[in-house]
Write an enzyme that holds these catalytic residues in place. Structure first.
Site, PDB file in Angstrom:
ATOM      1  N   VAL A  14       0.697  -0.913  -0.011  1.00  0.00           N
ATOM      2  CA  VAL A  14      -0.078   0.011  -0.123  1.00  0.00           C
ATOM      3  C   VAL A  14       0.805   1.250   0.017  1.00  0.00           C
ATOM      4  O   VAL A  14       0.877   2.118  -0.681  1.00  0.00           O
ATOM      5  CB  VAL A  14      -1.055   0.032   1.168  1.00  0.00           C
ATOM      6  N   GLU A 191      -2.678 -14.156   4.496  1.00  0.00           N
ATOM      7  CA  GLU A 191      -1.761 -13.370   5.444  1.00  0.00           C
ATOM      8  C   GLU A 191      -1.023 -14.368   5.942  1.00  0.00           C
ATOM      9  O   GLU A 191      -1.303 -15.806   5.946  1.00  0.00           O
ATOM     10  CB  GLU A 191      -2.905 -13.071   6.476  1.00  0.00           C
ATOM     11  N   LYS A 206     -13.419  -5.392   9.589  1.00  0.00           N
ATOM     12  CA  LYS A 206     -14.084  -4.248   8.882  1.00  0.00           C
ATOM     13  C   LYS A 206     -15.280  -3.921   9.253  1.00  0.00           C
ATOM     14  O   LYS A 206     -16.179  -2.895   9.038  1.00  0.00           O
ATOM     15  CB  LYS A 206     -13.624  -4.848   7.474  1.00  0.00           C
ATOM     16  N   GLY A 303      -5.058  -4.834  -2.859  1.00  0.00           N
ATOM     17  CA  GLY A 303      -3.972  -4.246  -3.929  1.00  0.00           C
ATOM     18  C   GLY A 303      -3.345  -3.082  -3.775  1.00  0.00           C
ATOM     19  O   GLY A 303      -4.048  -2.299  -3.101  1.00  0.00           O
TER      20      GLY A 303
HETATM   21  N1  LIG Z   1      -2.453  -4.979   1.047  1.00  0.00           N
HETATM   22  C1  LIG Z   1      -3.551  -4.657   0.708  1.00  0.00           C
HETATM   23  O1  LIG Z   1      -4.193  -4.930  -0.208  1.00  0.00           O
HETATM   24  C2  LIG Z   1      -4.294  -4.069   1.995  1.00  0.00           C
HETATM   25  C3  LIG Z   1      -5.683  -3.560   1.765  1.00  0.00           C
HETATM   26  C4  LIG Z   1      -6.435  -2.972   2.521  1.00  0.00           C
HETATM   27  C5  LIG Z   1      -5.588  -2.558   3.811  1.00  0.00           C
HETATM   28  N2  LIG Z   1      -4.417  -3.009   4.081  1.00  0.00           N
HETATM   29  C6  LIG Z   1      -3.688  -2.518   5.265  1.00  0.00           C
HETATM   30  O2  LIG Z   1      -2.484  -1.501   5.075  1.00  0.00           O
HETATM   31  C7  LIG Z   1      -1.427  -1.708   5.831  1.00  0.00           C
HETATM   32  C8  LIG Z   1      -0.237  -2.231   5.158  1.00  0.00           C
HETATM   33  O3  LIG Z   1      -0.644  -3.327   4.300  1.00  0.00           O
HETATM   34  P1  LIG Z   1       0.662  -3.839   3.260  1.00  0.00           P
HETATM   35  O4  LIG Z   1      -0.230  -4.821   2.572  1.00  0.00           O
HETATM   36  O5  LIG Z   1       1.260  -2.489   2.304  1.00  0.00           O
HETATM   37  O6  LIG Z   1       1.762  -4.507   4.099  1.00  0.00           O
HETATM   38  P2  LIG Z   1       3.088  -4.883   3.550  1.00  0.00           P
HETATM   39  O7  LIG Z   1       3.237  -4.854   2.165  1.00  0.00           O
HETATM   40  O8  LIG Z   1       3.572  -6.219   4.557  1.00  0.00           O
HETATM   41  O9  LIG Z   1       4.241  -3.537   4.164  1.00  0.00           O
HETATM   42  C9  LIG Z   1       4.327  -3.109   5.430  1.00  0.00           C
HETATM   43  C10 LIG Z   1       5.184  -2.199   5.566  1.00  0.00           C
HETATM   44  O10 LIG Z   1       5.423  -1.607   6.925  1.00  0.00           O
HETATM   45  C11 LIG Z   1       6.811  -1.589   7.134  1.00  0.00           C
HETATM   46  N3  LIG Z   1       6.859  -1.916   8.656  1.00  0.00           N
HETATM   47  C12 LIG Z   1       6.464  -2.870   9.216  1.00  0.00           C
HETATM   48  N4  LIG Z   1       6.869  -2.854  10.391  1.00  0.00           N
HETATM   49  C13 LIG Z   1       7.583  -1.662  10.926  1.00  0.00           C
HETATM   50  C14 LIG Z   1       8.154  -1.128  11.681  1.00  0.00           C
HETATM   51  N5  LIG Z   1       8.260  -1.474  12.739  1.00  0.00           N
HETATM   52  N6  LIG Z   1       8.954   0.225  11.358  1.00  0.00           N
HETATM   53  C15 LIG Z   1       8.812   0.579  10.289  1.00  0.00           C
HETATM   54  N7  LIG Z   1       8.133   0.146   9.278  1.00  0.00           N
HETATM   55  C16 LIG Z   1       7.441  -0.947   9.362  1.00  0.00           C
HETATM   56  C17 LIG Z   1       7.453  -2.827   6.544  1.00  0.00           C
HETATM   57  O11 LIG Z   1       8.639  -2.399   6.265  1.00  0.00           O
HETATM   58  P3  LIG Z   1       9.783  -3.411   5.108  1.00  0.00           P
HETATM   59  O12 LIG Z   1       9.382  -3.298   3.769  1.00  0.00           O
HETATM   60  O13 LIG Z   1      11.104  -2.877   5.393  1.00  0.00           O
HETATM   61  O14 LIG Z   1       9.521  -4.898   5.612  1.00  0.00           O
HETATM   62  C18 LIG Z   1       6.656  -2.519   4.877  1.00  0.00           C
HETATM   63  O15 LIG Z   1       7.128  -1.501   4.168  1.00  0.00           O
HETATM   64  C19 LIG Z   1      -1.929  -2.869   6.751  1.00  0.00           C
HETATM   65  O16 LIG Z   1      -2.804  -2.389   7.911  1.00  0.00           O
HETATM   66  C20 LIG Z   1      -3.078  -3.570   5.838  1.00  0.00           C
HETATM   67  O17 LIG Z   1      -4.042  -4.480   6.860  1.00  0.00           O
HETATM   68  C21 LIG Z   1      -3.661  -3.707   3.042  1.00  0.00           C
END
Ligand SMILES: NC(=O)c1ccc[n+]([C@@H]2O[C@H](COP(=O)([O-])OP(=O)(O)OC[C@H]3O[C@@H](n4cnc5c(N)ncnc54)[C@H](OP(=O)(O)O)[C@@H]3O)[C@@H](O)[C@H]2O)c1
Length: 427
Positions: A14, A191, A206, A303
């Site tokens: 995201v 997940e 949600k 996504g």
């Molecule tokens: N993916 C989706 O389609 C989607 C849809 C709706 C909502 N969401 C929500 O959006 C949020 C992010 O999801 P995502 O899919 O983008 O997750 P992701 O791809 O796993 O990315 C998480 C990011 O957070 C960083 N991070 C994790 N722990 C950290 C820390 N302690 N300090 C600093 N940075 C940290 C990670 O760093 P690194 O990259 O360096 O590991 C990574 O860049 C979540 O709350 C998720 O529930 C996601």
């Protein structure tokens, strides 16, 4: 034209998607909200990872809390995830520093939404979370703003794309749950802890957020009755289809008497309804209000692009100075959720496996009758083995009557496996 400077914590799917939109659409965003939107600083765990976006123009912070407090950050965008830990600490730090927060973090809001909303209101800043519910679908805005003149009666949603993918693929290919589950895992759809998806927890988070907005109550995730899709078999899917239904992991929040009933569970919906026609990973949110009637919103639930689209909608509302309490009304005025006792009556699908012996069906009918449940339709299927598969669709009945009947069926001695009972939701 003034500039709104973002601090983005989390540069995964995201976060990188948000960076791309800010970089690619600068003029369009400025024209629409009257301010230039720029990124001042970012944070993630690994500074060296290639994220497919150019981050060279932004300051870097290892610590998201430090990012939230930076003087050159006007809005803190939390895209790390996790209900507690750095996500919650940094959001609290941003609010304490008087900075608006935009987040996609449903787990954090489902558990700490009330406290965070109170902190935001005390600081006089917005806390926005459109991206936390159903990805690109603007359902938070639809409920909190578009439906603000209604008494909302029911909100329903298919809000976990992975579960909908698994169920529709089982149906399309005739494959068993375990095989499609493994496929989804290999494709990276699940997940790290798959029970968050298939156990209904993520979708339950949600639903709890939508329910709070719809009914003016504090977020009550513990009040969501949760049942995952793990026990849905290909037989259930086929037989539901025979009867004109499809099975979805459906969230329902509805006003019942003075309370609210919230559930997230595999449910039969008419195959020819919008929910029944939903395929693959697509999400759908259905909102019903006393003035508007029913509205249906459909779109990508996850996504990079779809989720970043929702994040940007919130960022632009902040840029426009649009002030709206996080849950649509001041947090102090949100009532503690009163959990409805029983809920409304629903028809049910019952799949039973019976000993193939005289009188077995009669005993089942007696147990159902004693619980006050009448049978709408019944089918018996061919069976190679000793046990006879029987499918029953009941007339609408109360949840406690169904529970009594299920307990009674165990004592008949003719039921050979735990019955499968699924609610039928007329939509
Ligand atoms: N993916 C989706 O389609 C989607 C849809 C709706 C909502 N969401 C929500 O959006 C949020 C992010 O999801 P995502 O899919 O983008 O997750 P992701 O791809 O796993 O990315 C998480 C990011 O957070 C960083 N991070 C994790 N722990 C950290 C820390 N302690 N300090 C600093 N940075 C940290 C990670 O760093 P690194 O990259 O360096 O590991 C990574 O860049 C979540 O709350 C998720 O529930 C996601």
């Amino acid at each position: 034209m003034t500039t709104l400077r973002l601090g983005i914590a989390g540069l995964g799917t995201v976060g990188a998607g948000v960076v791309l939109i800010v970089q690619a659409r600068g003029d369009l965003l400025a024209a629409r909200c009257g301010r230039r939107i720029e990124i001042a600083a970012v944070s993630a765990r690994s500074r060296d990872r290639d994220r497919g976006v150019d981050l060279s123009g932004y300051a870097w912070e290892d610590d998201p809390v430090a990012l939230a407090k930076r003087g050159d950050v006007d809005v803190f965008v939390e895209l790390m995830g996790g209900s507690d830990g750095p996500a919650k600490a940094s959001v609290e730090a941003a609010l304490a520093a008087g900075k608006p927060v935009v987040t996609a973090n449903k787990a954090m809001l489902a558990l700490h939404g009330q406290a965070l909303a109170e902190a935001a209101e005390a600081a006089g800043v917005p806390l926005r979370f459109e991206a936390a519910v159903a990805g690109a679908i603007p359902c938070v805005k639809a409920l909190a703003e578009g439906m603000a003149g209604n008494r909302v009666t029911r909100v329903m949603g298919v809000m976990n794309g992975t579960c909908n993918y698994i169920l529709t693929r089982m149906e399309a290919e005739g494959l068993p749950y375990d095989e499609v589950f493994e496929e989804a895992r290999a494709l990276g759809y699940l997940e790290a802890d798959p029970t968050l998806d298939v156990g209904g927890i993520d979708a339950g988070h949600k639903l709890a957020l939508l329910s709070a907005i719809a009914f003016g109550t504090r977020v009550d995730f513990d009040g969501v009755e949760l049942q995952g899709i793990e026990r849905v078999s290909i037989d259930d899917i086929r037989r539901a289809r025979d009867m004109g239904y499809r099975i979805k992991l459906l969230g329902v929040a509805e006003a019942v008497g003075d309370g609210v009933a919230q559930s997230m569970r595999p449910t039969l919906v008419p195959a020819d309804s919008p929910l029944g026609a939903l395929e693959g990973a697509t999400n759908m949110v259905v909102i019903e209000g006393d003035a508007a009637g029913q509205i249906v919103l459909r779109g990508a639930g996850a996504g990079a692009g779809p989720t970043a689209s929702a994040v940007m909608a919130d960022v632009m509302d902040v840029a426009r100075g649009h002030a709206l309490p996080p849950f649509g009304q001041p947090a102090a005025g949100l009532a503690a959720a009163s959990r409805a006792v029983g809920g409304t009556d629903h028809a049910h699908y019952l799949r039973l496996s019976l000993r193939d012996e005289p009188g077995a069906l009669a005993r089942v009918a007696t147990v159902l009758g004693e619980a006050g449940i009448s049978i709408d339709r019944m089918r018996q299927y061919d069976h190679p083995g000793a046990d006879a598969p029987v499918l029953i669709v009941t007339h609408p009945c109360a949840a406690d009557a169904l529970a009594r009947a299920l307990a009674g069926l165990e004592g008949t001695g003719v039921v050979t496996e735990a019955p499968v009972a699924l609610q039928i939701q007329e939509v």
